[in-house]
Design an enzyme around this catalytic site. Structure first.
Site, PDB file in Angstrom:
ATOM      1  CE  LYS A  19      46.173  18.155  45.268  1.00 51.76           C
ATOM      2  NZ  LYS A  19      46.247  18.390  46.721  1.00 51.76           N
ATOM      3  CG  ASP A  30      47.517  18.102  55.932  1.00 42.82           C
ATOM      4  OD1 ASP A  30      48.331  18.421  56.816  1.00 42.82           O
ATOM      5  OD2 ASP A  30      47.841  17.918  54.744  1.00 42.82           O
TER       6      ASP A  30
END
Length: 697
Positions: A46, A139
């Site tokens: 990422k 999250d």
């Protein structure tokens, strides 16, 4: 300067990670399929938005990555490495092929409750490991839950929301999260702990059960406003057939008051597995379990006329050092005021695209259009007090009061003050002077008694009760129940579980059908299907066998199938009159009959031929007797003695008596022709017409 994602394809980061292709773009960055050239393995890299200018963000992400790497669990996406290659900030993670929980919702929702709990169980297992390590995710959402082709579930992006939120501390009113799953305390900037993840899991559970998100709105701030002001509706109001204890589990997880929420993922996992056991037992409702999970609401004074905390309300914050979303009252104090956001690129390797320039996602800006489907990360600002404003129409309506209404408003305020005073007095005498009874459910009775006494109450033992979900010797219910009102030093009565209600299956073979039904009722079982069969050994109407072995432990209302005798099976009788006895007797015995042969002399019917049969036709049962009357031929007469007589004279005598004569010479013959022997002998009996053998000398 920001490097375009497409320009990174083919690049080798830090001389090790070869970026092969883009898997997905998200709000926090872009995920690439890459090869770790040093270890020759496929990984997911990422590349984070922000660039080399965000030094604080880089440092924070590095700290969060190190904490996430310490969280080793089969249900958590592993973090292998983190680095900064000439301004390209990246995170190396385990590559997980497959799909996301969002794909499952899109294809299958609403899902049956048992399927939903089987998906949520491993999610809570992963979060339990994190919460045990004092790490929170912050999250949790379907995009961050990955499902491998083999069905294994993995949770991604631990710590990223916290890391990105920390970079926005200088901008009042920004927090990174996911608006559809955001806990009310985050919206109100009251700090984050494990219960934030519990709320998000409850929201995901609601979406799996109903196919809809708990709250919707035209903008993210409207959705956040609803998280604070509106309870998540019961799933059964949208989808029929959901048991009350499943509604109660969702309500417990999504309670707006976090003190009534499950304390962490491990507590919620325990509650979920109790609900799952009830579902597997196919219980329409479990009153004890539902009451255990139901919220016990306590009235509280509200600061501010609209129910929001006043401007002077200070959020509690106990920061316990750094780590992947560790327990914290916030991410740096009031400056880290909350906002809302959504999915990251590691929300698995799907094809959902976001704008190329995602750096704006970490800085306040004009509100973007809100998509209630896929959660794309964005920043949402709040007012200076850190509180989401109500819809704009409400604010404007409040400013349109003119002077002619002010007197009426003052009178209304006076009435309200008096009403509040009366309510306060009623609240004190009706609520405030009471304690909230502790939750002792599921504890061993000794531990429950000790906990109750430690809290200052007298603990008495009540009745015992069976329970399908609470082990023997543990508390099934209390009076008063968990969270109910109790006076200080009051008395709590415990109802202790006797374990599961089970009884030994009785032996009902040989009983009549009515007696068997009564015997089963004594152990709270019921008669299921009844099959009727012929039996040569069991009387008609009695039980031949059952579907359960004797002594098998069964639960109440278990259905037991019976096989009941119809008696002996009827057999058609065939008439063998005029047939030879040997063949007829063999066939009748093969059919199961007993055969009785009666012989009689008869001058007309040949010997061994059946003259009569009883019964000769119709039906009979195996084991019955069939009588055969058989001819024994003509009745015998006495044979005259002719020994010593001349053969001619002897022949004449025998023939005159009705016999036939056969003559044979002896071996030594003298020519006298006298009879030396005869067979049968004189005086014996023989049937008329039979042959008499004469021997002469």
């Amino acid at each position: 300067m920001t490097t375009r994602d497409d320009d990174l394809v083919g690049r080798v980061l830090d001389g090790r990670y070869y970026l092969r292709k883009i898997l997905a773009r998200g709000g926090m960055g872009t995920v690439f399929l890459a090869t770790d050239t040093r270890l020759d393995r496929t990984v997911a890299v990422k590349v984070m938005q922000g660039g080399d200018a965000d030094i604080d963000f880089n440092e924070r992400l590095s700290a969060e990555a190190r904490a996430a790497a310490r969280l080793s669990h089969p249900n958590v996406v592993a973090v292998f490495d983190q680095g900064d290659d000439a301004g390209v900030l990246y995170l190396v993670m385990e590559y997980v092929p497959g799909h996301t929980l969002r794909d499952v919702i899109s294809r299958e929702a609403p899902l049956p409750p048992r399927r939903v709990l089987s998906l949520i169980d491993p999610l809570l297992v992963a979060l339990s490991a994190a919460h045990d390590a004092r790490i929170i995710h912050r999250d949790v959402k379907p995009e961050n839950v990955l499902i491998t082709p083999s069905g294994q579930l993995k949770v991604a992006d631990f710590g990223l929301a916290r890391a990105i939120t920390s970079t926005s501390q200088a901008t009042t009113g920004v927090l990174i999260g996911s608006v559809s799953y955001l806990a009310p305390e985050l919206v109100l900037n009251e700090g984050a702990d494990a219960r934030c993840d519990v709320y998000a899991v409850g929201a995901v559970m609601f979406e799996l059960l109903t196919g809809q998100k708990p709250h919707t709105g035209e903008t993210p701030i409207q959705v956040a406003y609803q998280h604070v002001h509106a309870d998540v509706p019961a799933p059964s109001t949208l989808v029929a057939g959901i048991p009350p204890y499943v509604d109660a589990l969702v309500a417990r997880a999504t309670a707006r008051d976090r003190d009534q929420r499950s304390a962490d993922a491990r507590v919620l996992l325990h509650q979920l597995r109790r609900v799952r056991s009830a579902l597997e037992a196919e219980l329409v409702d479990d009153v004890e379990l539902t009451q255990d999970l139901q919220l016990h609401r306590v009235a509280a004074a509200m600061a501010g006329s609209d129910g929001w905390p006043g401007p002077d309300t200070a959020p509690g914050a106990d920061d316990w050092s750094t780590g992947v979303g560790e327990w914290s009252g916030g991410d740096g104090g009031p400056a880290a005021a909350t906002a809302v956001a959504a999915a990251s690129a590691s929300s698995v390797y799907g094809d959902t695209a976001t704008p190329e320039d995602s750096t704006a996602l970490y800085r306040p800006g004009p509100p973007e259009a809100y998509d209630s489907g896929y959660e794309a990360t964005r920043a949402v600002t709040r007012d200076a007090a850190g509180i989401p404003a109500p819809p704009l129409a409400h604010t404007r309506a409040a400013t349109r009061y003119d002077d002619k209404h002010r007197r009426g408003r003052r009178m209304l305020v006076t009435v309200l003050v008096l009403a509040l005073l009366a309510a306060g007095l009623g609240w004190w005498f009706g609520v405030a002077r009471y304690d909230s009874a502790p939750d002792l459910l599921g504890m061993p009775v000794a531990q429950a008694r000790a906990e109750g006494q430690r809290a200052g109450y007298t603990v008495d033992d009540g009745d015992e009760a069976f329970s399908e979900t609470v082990p023997r010797g543990s508390v099934v219910s209390t009076d008063p129940g968990p969270g109910d009102r109790i006076l200080p030093e009051g008395t709590m009565t415990l109802t202790v579980s006797k374990g599961r209600e089970r009884y030994a299956a009785p032996d009902v073979e040989g009983m009549s059908e009515e007696e068997a039904e009564a015997a089963l009722a004594e152990v709270k079982a019921v008669v299921g299907e009844v099959e009727r069969k012929y039996s040569d050994t069991v009387d008609s109407g009695d039980v031949i066998s059952t579907s359960l072995p004797v002594g098998r432990m069964i639960r109440p209302d278990t259905e037991v199938d019976l096989v009941v005798s119809k008696g002996r099976k009827p057999v058609t009788v065939k008439d063998y009159t005029g047939k030879p006895v040997d063949g007829a007797q063999a066939k009748l015995e093969k059919a199961g009959f007993e055969v009785d042969v009666e012989r009689v002399y008869d001058d007309k019917v040949p010997r061994d031929q059946i003259m009569a049969q009883d019964p000769a036709s119709g039906t009979a049962y195996k084991g019955d007797t069939v009588t055969l009357t058989v001819s024994d031929g003509r009745e015998p007469i006495e044979v005259p003695g002719v020994i010593g007589k001349n053969v001619d004279d002897a022949r004449a005598i025998l023939e005159a008596a009705g016999f036939k004569v056969e003559v044979e010479k002896e071996r030594i013959h003298f020519g006298s022709n006298l009879v030396s022997r005869q067979s049968p002998g004189g005086g014996d009996e023989a049937p008329p017409g039979s042959t008499i053998l004469l021997r002469i000398v």
